[in-house]
Design a protein around this motif. Structure first.
Motif, PDB file in Angstrom:
ATOM      1  N   MET A 138      40.942  48.276  41.492  1.00  0.00           N
ATOM      2  CA  MET A 138      40.172  47.522  40.534  1.00  0.00           C
ATOM      3  C   MET A 138      38.699  47.502  40.953  1.00  0.00           C
ATOM      4  SD  MET A 138      40.498  43.494  39.559  1.00  0.00           S
ATOM      5  CE  MET A 138      39.054  42.741  40.245  1.00  0.00           C
ATOM      6  N   LYS A 139      37.827  47.820  40.032  1.00  0.00           N
ATOM      7  CA  LYS A 139      36.394  47.745  40.301  1.00  0.00           C
ATOM      8  C   LYS A 139      35.950  46.285  40.226  1.00  0.00           C
ATOM      9  CE  LYS A 139      35.064  52.288  38.673  1.00  0.00           C
ATOM     10  NZ  LYS A 139      34.227  53.050  37.751  1.00  0.00           N
ATOM     11  N   ILE A 140      35.042  45.913  41.113  1.00  0.00           N
ATOM     12  CA  ILE A 140      34.499  44.562  41.098  1.00  0.00           C
ATOM     13  C   ILE A 140      33.558  44.436  39.915  1.00  0.00           C
ATOM     14  CG2 ILE A 140      33.053  42.910  42.336  1.00  0.00           C
ATOM     15  CD1 ILE A 140      34.128  44.180  44.931  1.00  0.00           C
ATOM     16  N   GLU A 141      33.735  43.360  39.156  1.00  0.00           N
ATOM     17  CA  GLU A 141      32.896  43.102  37.992  1.00  0.00           C
ATOM     18  C   GLU A 141      32.013  41.895  38.270  1.00  0.00           C
ATOM     19  OE1 GLU A 141      33.571  41.528  33.475  1.00  0.00           O
ATOM     20  OE2 GLU A 141      34.806  43.221  34.136  1.00  0.00           O
ATOM     21  N   VAL A 142      30.725  42.041  37.964  1.00  0.00           N
ATOM     22  CA  VAL A 142      29.772  40.940  38.100  1.00  0.00           C
ATOM     23  C   VAL A 142      29.189  40.667  36.725  1.00  0.00           C
ATOM     24  CG1 VAL A 142      27.631  40.158  39.181  1.00  0.00           C
ATOM     25  CG2 VAL A 142      29.216  41.598  40.471  1.00  0.00           C
ATOM     26  N   ALA A 148      28.595  33.655  32.023  1.00  0.00           N
ATOM     27  CA  ALA A 148      29.137  33.676  33.380  1.00  0.00           C
ATOM     28  C   ALA A 148      29.842  32.349  33.618  1.00  0.00           C
ATOM     29  CB  ALA A 148      28.016  33.892  34.393  1.00  0.00           C
ATOM     30  N   HIS A 149      31.162  32.355  33.456  1.00  0.00           N
ATOM     31  CA  HIS A 149      31.963  31.133  33.601  1.00  0.00           C
ATOM     32  C   HIS A 149      32.851  31.254  34.826  1.00  0.00           C
ATOM     33  CE1 HIS A 149      33.998  27.488  32.313  1.00  0.00           C
ATOM     34  NE2 HIS A 149      35.140  28.083  32.670  1.00  0.00           N
ATOM     35  N   CYS A 150      32.760  30.274  35.721  1.00  0.00           N
ATOM     36  CA  CYS A 150      33.562  30.273  36.951  1.00  0.00           C
ATOM     37  C   CYS A 150      34.945  29.708  36.661  1.00  0.00           C
ATOM     38  CB  CYS A 150      32.867  29.453  38.035  1.00  0.00           C
ATOM     39  SG  CYS A 150      33.779  29.393  39.589  1.00  0.00           S
ATOM     40  N   SER A 151      35.962  30.491  36.965  1.00  0.00           N
ATOM     41  CA  SER A 151      37.351  30.062  36.769  1.00  0.00           C
ATOM     42  C   SER A 151      37.782  29.027  37.799  1.00  0.00           C
ATOM     43  CB  SER A 151      38.291  31.267  36.877  1.00  0.00           C
ATOM     44  OG  SER A 151      37.936  32.263  35.957  1.00  0.00           O
ATOM     45  N   VAL A 152      37.055  28.938  38.897  1.00  0.00           N
ATOM     46  CA  VAL A 152      37.425  28.020  39.975  1.00  0.00           C
ATOM     47  C   VAL A 152      36.889  26.616  39.718  1.00  0.00           C
ATOM     48  CG1 VAL A 152      37.263  27.585  42.462  1.00  0.00           C
ATOM     49  CG2 VAL A 152      37.563  29.925  41.620  1.00  0.00           C
ATOM     50  N   VAL A 210      31.582  36.686  39.888  1.00  0.00           N
ATOM     51  CA  VAL A 210      32.167  37.944  40.338  1.00  0.00           C
ATOM     52  C   VAL A 210      33.678  37.860  40.157  1.00  0.00           C
ATOM     53  CG1 VAL A 210      32.292  37.184  42.749  1.00  0.00           C
ATOM     54  CG2 VAL A 210      32.246  39.632  42.226  1.00  0.00           C
ATOM     55  N   SER A 211      34.294  38.995  39.856  1.00  0.00           N
ATOM     56  CA  SER A 211      35.736  39.013  39.596  1.00  0.00           C
ATOM     57  C   SER A 211      36.540  38.845  40.874  1.00  0.00           C
ATOM     58  CB  SER A 211      36.137  40.319  38.902  1.00  0.00           C
ATOM     59  OG  SER A 211      35.843  41.434  39.720  1.00  0.00           O
ATOM     60  N   LEU A 212      37.607  38.051  40.761  1.00  0.00           N
ATOM     61  CA  LEU A 212      38.620  37.950  41.815  1.00  0.00           C
ATOM     62  C   LEU A 212      39.824  38.799  41.422  1.00  0.00           C
ATOM     63  CD1 LEU A 212      38.566  34.107  42.528  1.00  0.00           C
ATOM     64  CD2 LEU A 212      37.566  35.933  43.915  1.00  0.00           C
ATOM     65  N   THR A 213      40.167  38.716  40.147  1.00  0.00           N
ATOM     66  CA  THR A 213      41.195  39.551  39.538  1.00  0.00           C
ATOM     67  C   THR A 213      40.619  40.022  38.213  1.00  0.00           C
ATOM     68  OG1 THR A 213      42.247  37.735  38.343  1.00  0.00           O
ATOM     69  CG2 THR A 213      43.060  38.169  40.572  1.00  0.00           C
ATOM     70  N   PHE A 268      37.216  34.847  37.523  1.00  0.00           N
ATOM     71  CA  PHE A 268      35.871  35.021  38.057  1.00  0.00           C
ATOM     72  C   PHE A 268      35.463  33.781  38.836  1.00  0.00           C
ATOM     73  CE2 PHE A 268      36.259  37.872  34.563  1.00  0.00           C
ATOM     74  CZ  PHE A 268      35.533  38.986  34.932  1.00  0.00           C
ATOM     75  N   THR A 269      34.603  33.968  39.836  1.00  0.00           N
ATOM     76  CA  THR A 269      34.126  32.839  40.626  1.00  0.00           C
ATOM     77  C   THR A 269      32.624  32.949  40.884  1.00  0.00           C
ATOM     78  OG1 THR A 269      34.541  31.503  42.599  1.00  0.00           O
ATOM     79  CG2 THR A 269      34.648  33.877  42.874  1.00  0.00           C
ATOM     80  N   CYS A 270      31.998  31.797  41.078  1.00  0.00           N
ATOM     81  CA  CYS A 270      30.557  31.741  41.331  1.00  0.00           C
ATOM     82  C   CYS A 270      30.282  31.787  42.835  1.00  0.00           C
ATOM     83  CB  CYS A 270      29.960  30.476  40.710  1.00  0.00           C
ATOM     84  SG  CYS A 270      30.571  28.919  41.396  1.00  0.00           S
ATOM     85  N   ARG A 271      29.028  31.947  43.191  1.00  0.00           N
ATOM     86  CA  ARG A 271      28.645  32.041  44.605  1.00  0.00           C
ATOM     87  C   ARG A 271      28.979  30.786  45.410  1.00  0.00           C
ATOM     88  NH1 ARG A 271      23.038  35.285  43.541  1.00  0.00           N
ATOM     89  NH2 ARG A 271      23.046  34.005  41.684  1.00  0.00           N
ATOM     90  N   PRO A 272      28.688  29.578  44.900  1.00  0.00           N
ATOM     91  CA  PRO A 272      29.043  28.385  45.695  1.00  0.00           C
ATOM     92  C   PRO A 272      30.549  28.287  45.976  1.00  0.00           C
ATOM     93  CG  PRO A 272      27.455  27.781  44.009  1.00  0.00           C
ATOM     94  CD  PRO A 272      27.883  29.199  43.724  1.00  0.00           C
ATOM     95  N   CYS A 273      31.382  28.641  45.012  1.00  0.00           N
ATOM     96  CA  CYS A 273      32.834  28.590  45.225  1.00  0.00           C
ATOM     97  C   CYS A 273      33.279  29.629  46.247  1.00  0.00           C
ATOM     98  CB  CYS A 273      33.580  28.775  43.902  1.00  0.00           C
ATOM     99  SG  CYS A 273      33.482  27.322  42.818  1.00  0.00           S
ATOM    100  N   ILE A 274      32.656  30.809  46.243  1.00  0.00           N
ATOM    101  CA  ILE A 274      32.976  31.835  47.239  1.00  0.00           C
ATOM    102  C   ILE A 274      32.569  31.342  48.626  1.00  0.00           C
ATOM    103  CG2 ILE A 274      32.362  34.126  48.122  1.00  0.00           C
ATOM    104  CD1 ILE A 274      32.076  35.020  45.214  1.00  0.00           C
ATOM    105  N   ARG A 275      31.339  30.807  48.744  1.00  0.00           N
ATOM    106  CA  ARG A 275      30.854  30.321  50.042  1.00  0.00           C
ATOM    107  C   ARG A 275      31.763  29.230  50.600  1.00  0.00           C
ATOM    108  NH1 ARG A 275      25.741  30.108  47.395  1.00  0.00           N
ATOM    109  NH2 ARG A 275      24.675  32.060  47.783  1.00  0.00           N
TER     110      ARG A 275
END
Length: 79
Positions: free
Chosen positions: A1-5, A26-30, A39-42, A46-53
């Motif tokens: 799967m290609k990463i989607e931003v 750009a809607h964060c699923s988390v 950015v895509s997780l699946t 999708f998740t935002c930068r603060p949720c990833i951090r």
């Protein structure tokens, strides 16, 4: 799967492919917020930068607390 931003109001980057679209959301699923970039997780999550951090920090601390890592998880503290 290609990463989607997805960049709100700008478009989508999927691997090397760019699609310009001013209607991109750009809607964060988390956290459930509309943000500037996700950015895509699946394929459909999708998740935002603060949720990833937040999650990366949690993995570092948990690994350290459970004895997986030696030293502090955030590097050397000068003092």
């Amino acid at each position: 799967m290609k990463i989607e931003v997805r960049v709100a109001g700008r478009g989508v980057a999927r691997g090397d492919d760019l699609t310009m679209d001013p209607n991109t959301v750009a809607h964060c699923s988390v956290c459930g917020k509309d943000v500037d970039l996700v950015v895509s997780l699946t394929e459909n999550t999708f998740t935002c930068r603060p949720c990833i951090r937040e999650r990366l920090d949690a993995t570092s601390v948990a690994g350290w607390r459970l004895g997986e890592q030696k030293g502090l998880p955030w590097g050397k503290v000068a003092g």
